[in-house]
Design a protein around this motif. Structure first.
Motif, PDB file in Angstrom:
ATOM      1  N   LEU A   3       0.833  -1.203   0.000  1.00  0.00           N
ATOM      2  CA  LEU A   3       0.000   0.000   0.000  1.00  0.00           C
ATOM      3  C   LEU A   3       0.868   1.253   0.000  1.00  0.00           C
ATOM      4  O   LEU A   3       0.627   2.182  -0.775  1.00  0.00           O
ATOM      5  N   ASN A   4       1.870   1.283   0.852  1.00  0.00           N
ATOM      6  CA  ASN A   4       2.709   2.472   0.950  1.00  0.00           C
ATOM      7  C   ASN A   4       3.501   2.733  -0.329  1.00  0.00           C
ATOM      8  O   ASN A   4       3.693   3.892  -0.710  1.00  0.00           O
ATOM      9  N   LEU A   5       3.927   1.693  -1.015  1.00  0.00           N
ATOM     10  CA  LEU A   5       4.594   1.884  -2.309  1.00  0.00           C
ATOM     11  C   LEU A   5       3.616   2.462  -3.329  1.00  0.00           C
ATOM     12  O   LEU A   5       3.958   3.393  -4.073  1.00  0.00           O
ATOM     13  N   ALA A   6       2.401   1.918  -3.349  1.00  0.00           N
ATOM     14  CA  ALA A   6       1.384   2.443  -4.265  1.00  0.00           C
ATOM     15  C   ALA A   6       1.037   3.878  -3.903  1.00  0.00           C
ATOM     16  O   ALA A   6       0.884   4.729  -4.790  1.00  0.00           O
ATOM     17  N   LEU A  21      -3.961  21.312   0.075  1.00  0.00           N
ATOM     18  CA  LEU A  21      -4.459  19.957   0.328  1.00  0.00           C
ATOM     19  C   LEU A  21      -3.511  18.893  -0.222  1.00  0.00           C
ATOM     20  O   LEU A  21      -3.319  17.840   0.407  1.00  0.00           O
ATOM     21  N   THR A  22      -2.906  19.170  -1.360  1.00  0.00           N
ATOM     22  CA  THR A  22      -1.918  18.243  -1.923  1.00  0.00           C
ATOM     23  C   THR A  22      -0.734  18.130  -0.972  1.00  0.00           C
ATOM     24  O   THR A  22      -0.256  17.028  -0.694  1.00  0.00           O
ATOM     25  N   ALA A  23      -0.270  19.257  -0.480  1.00  0.00           N
ATOM     26  CA  ALA A  23       0.862  19.263   0.457  1.00  0.00           C
ATOM     27  C   ALA A  23       0.516  18.528   1.745  1.00  0.00           C
ATOM     28  O   ALA A  23       1.340  17.762   2.263  1.00  0.00           O
ATOM     29  N   VAL A  24      -0.681  18.738   2.261  1.00  0.00           N
ATOM     30  CA  VAL A  24      -1.092  18.052   3.497  1.00  0.00           C
ATOM     31  C   VAL A  24      -1.047  16.541   3.288  1.00  0.00           C
ATOM     32  O   VAL A  24      -0.469  15.809   4.104  1.00  0.00           O
ATOM     33  N   ALA A  25      -1.646  16.046   2.213  1.00  0.00           N
ATOM     34  CA  ALA A  25      -1.663  14.607   1.955  1.00  0.00           C
ATOM     35  C   ALA A  25      -0.243  14.054   1.799  1.00  0.00           C
ATOM     36  O   ALA A  25       0.094  13.008   2.367  1.00  0.00           O
ATOM     37  N   ALA A  26       0.600  14.759   1.060  1.00  0.00           N
ATOM     38  CA  ALA A  26       1.969  14.294   0.829  1.00  0.00           C
ATOM     39  C   ALA A  26       2.801  14.331   2.108  1.00  0.00           C
ATOM     40  O   ALA A  26       3.563  13.395   2.387  1.00  0.00           O
ATOM     41  N   VAL A  27       2.659  15.375   2.898  1.00  0.00           N
ATOM     42  CA  VAL A  27       3.430  15.488   4.149  1.00  0.00           C
ATOM     43  C   VAL A  27       2.976  14.438   5.151  1.00  0.00           C
ATOM     44  O   VAL A  27       3.796  13.836   5.857  1.00  0.00           O
ATOM     45  N   VAL A  28       1.677  14.194   5.226  1.00  0.00           N
ATOM     46  CA  VAL A  28       1.178  13.162   6.136  1.00  0.00           C
ATOM     47  C   VAL A  28       1.737  11.803   5.726  1.00  0.00           C
ATOM     48  O   VAL A  28       2.195  11.029   6.576  1.00  0.00           O
ATOM     49  N   LEU A  29       1.701  11.496   4.436  1.00  0.00           N
ATOM     50  CA  LEU A  29       2.259  10.224   3.975  1.00  0.00           C
ATOM     51  C   LEU A  29       3.747  10.138   4.329  1.00  0.00           C
ATOM     52  O   LEU A  29       4.216   9.108   4.817  1.00  0.00           O
ATOM     53  N   ALA A  30       4.486  11.202   4.107  1.00  0.00           N
ATOM     54  CA  ALA A  30       5.914  11.213   4.435  1.00  0.00           C
ATOM     55  C   ALA A  30       6.139  10.987   5.931  1.00  0.00           C
ATOM     56  O   ALA A  30       7.047  10.236   6.323  1.00  0.00           O
TER      57      ALA A  30
END
Length: 144
Positions: free
Chosen positions: A53-56, A80-89
């Motif tokens: 999942l994390n790779l996808a 919102l894009t930054a929030v999603a990307a930073v949370v994933l990181a």
């Protein structure tokens, strides 16, 4: 935002959202309720599933960021894009290593009830933030 970029970013966003909802909020808790699935077996399955999942997610995040960056986005879309990307990181860089250490200990024979970890709570909290950001982002992109 350009229509093609918005459509691409929207499709990738909703795919990402669907994967997170299906795995994190459906598969993960249910696997431990299946007959015969012990905690070590569930952890082993979970590690494989979440690694995939994390790779996808990482690939989808890159796709969303590229589509948004090339589309002349609004400030809300960028945020919102930054929030999603930073949370994933944060999940991948800060929380997942702690979860991996914990599951390593349990798989090595440590009693899971001996010491509770808050890492799962942090991961779930971040997952909720990410889901809300992806949902809002996808809806915003559909309105373009």
């Amino acid at each position: 935002m350009h229509a093609t970029s918005a459509a691409t970013a929207g499709a990738l966003t909703f795919l990402w959202l669907g994967m997170v909802l299906a795995i994190s909020f459906l598969e993960a808790p249910l696997k431990f309720r299946a007959p015969g699935v012990t905690i070590p077996v569930g952890l082993g399955i979970g590690r494989l599933v979440f690694r995939a999942l994390n790779l996808a997610e990482a690939a989808l995040a890159v796709g969303v960021v590229v589509a948004v960056a090339t589309g002349g986005p609004s400030a809300a879309v960028v945020t919102l894009t930054a929030v999603a990307a930073v949370v994933l990181a944060a999940q991948l860089g800060l929380v997942r290593p702690r979860l991996n250490r914990r599951s390593d200990a349990v798989l090595a024979g440590e009693d899971p009830a001996e010491s509770r970890s808050r890492a799962h709570l942090y991961y779930v909290g971040l997952e909720i933030v990410k889901v809300l950001a992806l949902l809002a982002l996808g809806c915003l992109l559909q309105a373009v």
